[in-house]
Design an enzyme around this catalytic site. Structure first.
Site, PDB file in Angstrom:
ATOM      1  N   GLU A 176       0.880  -1.173   0.000  1.00  0.00           N
ATOM      2  CA  GLU A 176       0.000   0.000   0.000  1.00  0.00           C
ATOM      3  C   GLU A 176       0.914   1.218   0.000  1.00  0.00           C
ATOM      4  O   GLU A 176       1.739   1.360   0.906  1.00  0.00           O
ATOM      5  CB  GLU A 176      -0.882  -0.006   1.257  1.00  0.00           C
ATOM      6  CG  GLU A 176      -1.742   1.238   1.403  1.00  0.00           C
ATOM      7  CD  GLU A 176      -2.613   1.223   2.665  1.00  0.00           C
ATOM      8  OE1 GLU A 176      -2.379   0.375   3.547  1.00  0.00           O
ATOM      9  OE2 GLU A 176      -3.512   2.076   2.763  1.00  0.00           O
ATOM     10  N   GLU A 229      -8.708  10.628   4.839  1.00  0.00           N
ATOM     11  CA  GLU A 229      -8.908   9.786   6.020  1.00  0.00           C
ATOM     12  C   GLU A 229      -9.111  10.693   7.228  1.00  0.00           C
ATOM     13  O   GLU A 229      -8.129  11.227   7.764  1.00  0.00           O
ATOM     14  CB  GLU A 229      -7.671   8.922   6.282  1.00  0.00           C
ATOM     15  CG  GLU A 229      -7.431   7.826   5.280  1.00  0.00           C
ATOM     16  CD  GLU A 229      -6.229   6.952   5.658  1.00  0.00           C
ATOM     17  OE1 GLU A 229      -6.335   5.736   5.517  1.00  0.00           O
ATOM     18  OE2 GLU A 229      -5.184   7.496   6.082  1.00  0.00           O
TER      19      GLU A 229
END
Ligand SMILES: *[C@@H]1O[C@H](CO)[C@@H](O)[C@H](O)[C@H]1NC(C)=O
Ligand SMILES: *[C@@H]1O[C@H](CO)[C@@H](O)[C@H](O)[C@H]1NC(C)=O
Ligand SMILES: *[C@@H]1O[C@H](CO)[C@@H](O)[C@H](O)[C@H]1NC(C)=O
Ligand SMILES: *[C@@H]1O[C@H](CO)[C@@H](O)[C@H](O)[C@H]1NC(C)=O
Length: 244
Positions: A140, A225
């Site tokens: 990621e 986020e």
């Protein structure tokens, strides 16, 4: 004259028709070249809500917005409102020649002391295709254009002062589930008008961090986020292309 007027009318109808909001935990919608998703994966750690709106698409570019408000568990991510490119994926890293991207955004409103990042979330794996954050994921790669309120990425900082794609980054690394996370965090302030070749990050990882060039690019997502606070994030324009 008449022709031009028709074009203008048609364009505004398209914009109106495509403006839609999603509110549910895992709601997604097709949005031109992208898929816009709510992805409230961490909502059980908090109290709050989030709504994401597709405003318009124009070829490979998208304009969208998300509103969120979250309380409790300051160190837990509550969601990742994001857009995923539907077709910029499935190529081996070693075959990518460039990956130009442009992203400009702003906080229309922002409560005091918000804890949130605005970031790319890019996924590599051994197989040509794989859903982000699954058993198919090997890496990621996050690129934080903003990280407010003292939040930190997964793992530990392993390097600083890296000059890539015209900006200076701190690099964080650590494991998450079955994949490795590399997070490039802007070294100071925020970049609200970002324009870069993502392949510079990919090449850095291949040359310096042991990422195999045979890995496949499985997904490019961009979004935010939130941990706590409330904000209205407006993405005026986002686009990415991957060339082989
Ligand atoms: C988000 O908040 C703004 C005001 O800051 C408002 O104009 C917009 O309609 C809101 N969008 C959603 C999806 O709630
Ligand atoms: C999201 O939408 C719901 C339902 O319309 C609303 O109750 C909530 O306040 C909205 N949240 C935000 C952060 O705008
Ligand atoms: C944003 O970046 C683009 C590309 O580098 C540049 O052309 C444009 O002038 C910038 N806009 C602002 C408001 O700085
Ligand atoms: C944001 O990017 C779009 C597309 O490149 C551009 O048309 C617009 O002027 C930019 N806005 C700002 C404030 O730079």
């Amino acid at each position: 004259m008449f022709k031009n007027l028709l074009v203008v009318v048609f364009a505004s109808v398209l914009t109106l028709v495509s403006a839609q909001t999603i509110s549910g935990q895992y709601d997604c919608m097709l949005a031109g070249a992208y898929t816009l998703c709510q992805n409230l994966w961490g909502e059980s750690a908090g109290v709050g809500s989030q709504n994401s709106t597709l405003m318009s698409t124009d070829g490979n570019a998208i304009t969208w917005q998300t509103n969120w408000t979250w309380a409790n568990n300051n160190n837990n991510v509550k969601s990742y409102a994001n857009v995923l490119h539907n077709t910029a994926k499935g190529m081996q890293l070693g075959s990518i020649t460039s990956a130009p991207t442009a992203w400009n955004w702003t906080y229309v409103t922002e409560s005091e002391g918000i804890r949130a990042d605005v970031s790319y979330d890019i996924w590599f794996g051994v197989a040509q295709s794989g859903t982000a954050a699954t058993s198919a994921s090997s890496y990621e790669i996050m690129i934080w254009l903003s990280g407010l309120g003292g939040i930190q990425p997964v793992g530990h900082q392993i390097d600083s002062g890296l000059n890539i794609a015209g900006h200076t980054w701190n690099l964080w690394n650590g494991p998450n589930a079955n994949w490795q996370v590399f997070s490039f965090v802007i070294s100071s302030g925020e970049v609200r008008n970002f324009s870069a070749d993502l392949n510079e990050f990919f090449q850095y990882l291949i040359e310096n961090q042991g990422v195999a060039s045979t890995q496949y690019l499985q997904a490019i997502q961009t979004g935010t986020e939130p941990f706590v606070g409330s904000a209205d994030l407006f993405v005026e324009s986002f686009a990415v292309t991957v060339n082989v």
